[in-house]
Design a protein around this motif. Structure first.
Motif, mmCIF file in Angstrom:
data_model
loop_
_atom_site.group_PDB
_atom_site.id
_atom_site.type_symbol
_atom_site.label_atom_id
_atom_site.label_comp_id
_atom_site.label_asym_id
_atom_site.label_seq_id
_atom_site.Cartn_x
_atom_site.Cartn_y
_atom_site.Cartn_z
ATOM 1 N N LEU A 114 0.818 -1.210 0.000
ATOM 2 C CA LEU A 114 0.000 0.000 0.000
ATOM 3 C C LEU A 114 0.852 1.261 0.000
ATOM 4 O O LEU A 114 0.446 2.293 -0.504
ATOM 5 N N ASN A 115 2.024 1.162 0.611
ATOM 6 C CA ASN A 115 2.877 2.329 0.759
ATOM 7 C C ASN A 115 4.307 1.828 0.906
ATOM 8 O O ASN A 115 4.550 0.848 1.592
ATOM 9 N N SER B 176 11.904 4.645 1.711
ATOM 10 C CA SER B 176 13.260 4.128 1.901
ATOM 11 C C SER B 176 13.415 3.413 3.240
ATOM 12 O O SER B 176 14.314 2.605 3.411
ATOM 13 N N GLY B 177 12.516 3.686 4.194
ATOM 14 C CA GLY B 177 12.633 3.080 5.520
ATOM 15 C C GLY B 177 11.782 1.857 5.760
ATOM 16 O O GLY B 177 12.028 1.093 6.686
ATOM 17 N N GLY B 178 10.754 1.658 4.927
ATOM 18 C CA GLY B 178 9.888 0.513 5.154
ATOM 19 C C GLY B 178 8.707 0.502 4.213
ATOM 20 O O GLY B 178 8.676 1.216 3.215
ATOM 21 N N MET B 179 7.720 -0.318 4.564
ATOM 22 C CA MET B 179 6.543 -0.422 3.714
ATOM 23 C C MET B 179 5.339 -0.876 4.518
ATOM 24 O O MET B 179 5.473 -1.408 5.620
ATOM 25 N N LEU B 180 4.170 -0.645 3.954
ATOM 26 C CA LEU B 180 2.906 -1.055 4.555
ATOM 27 C C LEU B 180 2.273 -2.102 3.658
ATOM 28 O O LEU B 180 2.128 -1.893 2.452
ATOM 29 N N LEU B 181 1.915 -3.231 4.253
ATOM 30 C CA LEU B 181 1.281 -4.321 3.520
ATOM 31 C C LEU B 181 -0.082 -4.626 4.116
ATOM 32 O O LEU B 181 -0.352 -4.296 5.271
ATOM 33 N N VAL C 182 0.111 -4.306 8.051
ATOM 34 C CA VAL C 182 1.389 -4.701 8.652
ATOM 35 C C VAL C 182 2.432 -3.654 8.260
ATOM 36 O O VAL C 182 2.706 -3.457 7.074
ATOM 37 N N GLY C 183 2.984 -2.974 9.259
ATOM 38 C CA GLY C 183 4.036 -1.992 9.033
ATOM 39 C C GLY C 183 5.395 -2.654 9.156
ATOM 40 O O GLY C 183 5.681 -3.300 10.167
ATOM 41 N N LEU C 184 6.204 -2.524 8.128
ATOM 42 C CA LEU C 184 7.519 -3.162 8.096
ATOM 43 C C LEU C 184 8.625 -2.120 8.052
ATOM 44 O O LEU C 184 8.486 -1.082 7.403
ATOM 45 N N LYS C 185 9.726 -2.424 8.721
ATOM 46 C CA LYS C 185 10.922 -1.578 8.710
ATOM 47 C C LYS C 185 12.026 -2.355 8.003
ATOM 48 O O LYS C 185 12.340 -3.489 8.389
ATOM 49 N N PHE C 186 12.611 -1.762 6.963
ATOM 50 C CA PHE C 186 13.700 -2.433 6.258
ATOM 51 C C PHE C 186 14.921 -2.539 7.168
ATOM 52 O O PHE C 186 15.277 -1.582 7.852
ATOM 53 N N VAL C 187 15.554 -3.698 7.168
ATOM 54 C CA VAL C 187 16.765 -3.884 7.971
ATOM 55 C C VAL C 187 17.991 -4.126 7.093
ATOM 56 O O VAL C 187 19.098 -4.194 7.597
ATOM 57 N N LEU C 188 17.814 -4.263 5.816
ATOM 58 C CA LEU C 188 18.934 -4.388 4.866
ATOM 59 C C LEU C 188 18.857 -3.286 3.843
ATOM 60 O O LEU C 188 17.834 -2.859 3.438
#
Length: 64
Positions: free
Chosen positions: A2-3, A6-11, A58-64
């Motif tokens: 959905l969004n 550079s820091g993460g995404m919303l699924l 689900v809010g995700l934060k990129f770690v790589l």
């Protein structure tokens, strides 16, 4: 997705993963018509306020 930033995404997912769970993702890059593999950590989950009971934001934060 959905969004995305550079820091993460919303699924929207059909289940709520555990907080801090690591997920392997393949992020689409439309301009290059490819996907980039990465890891993301579950930062938060929320049930979808309307619609089927089994869907979650689900809010995700990129770690790589």
């Amino acid at each position: 997705t959905l969004n995305i930033s550079s820091g993460g995404m919303l699924l929207v997912m059909d289940h709520a993963p555990d907080l801090l769970q690591l997920l392997k993702l393949h992020v689409p890059i439309p301009i290059q018509k490819t996907h980039i593999p990465t890891l993301a950590e579950v930062a938060w989950t929320r049930p979808l306020p309307m619609g089927p009971q089994d869907l979650h934001f689900v809010g995700l934060k990129f770690v790589l």
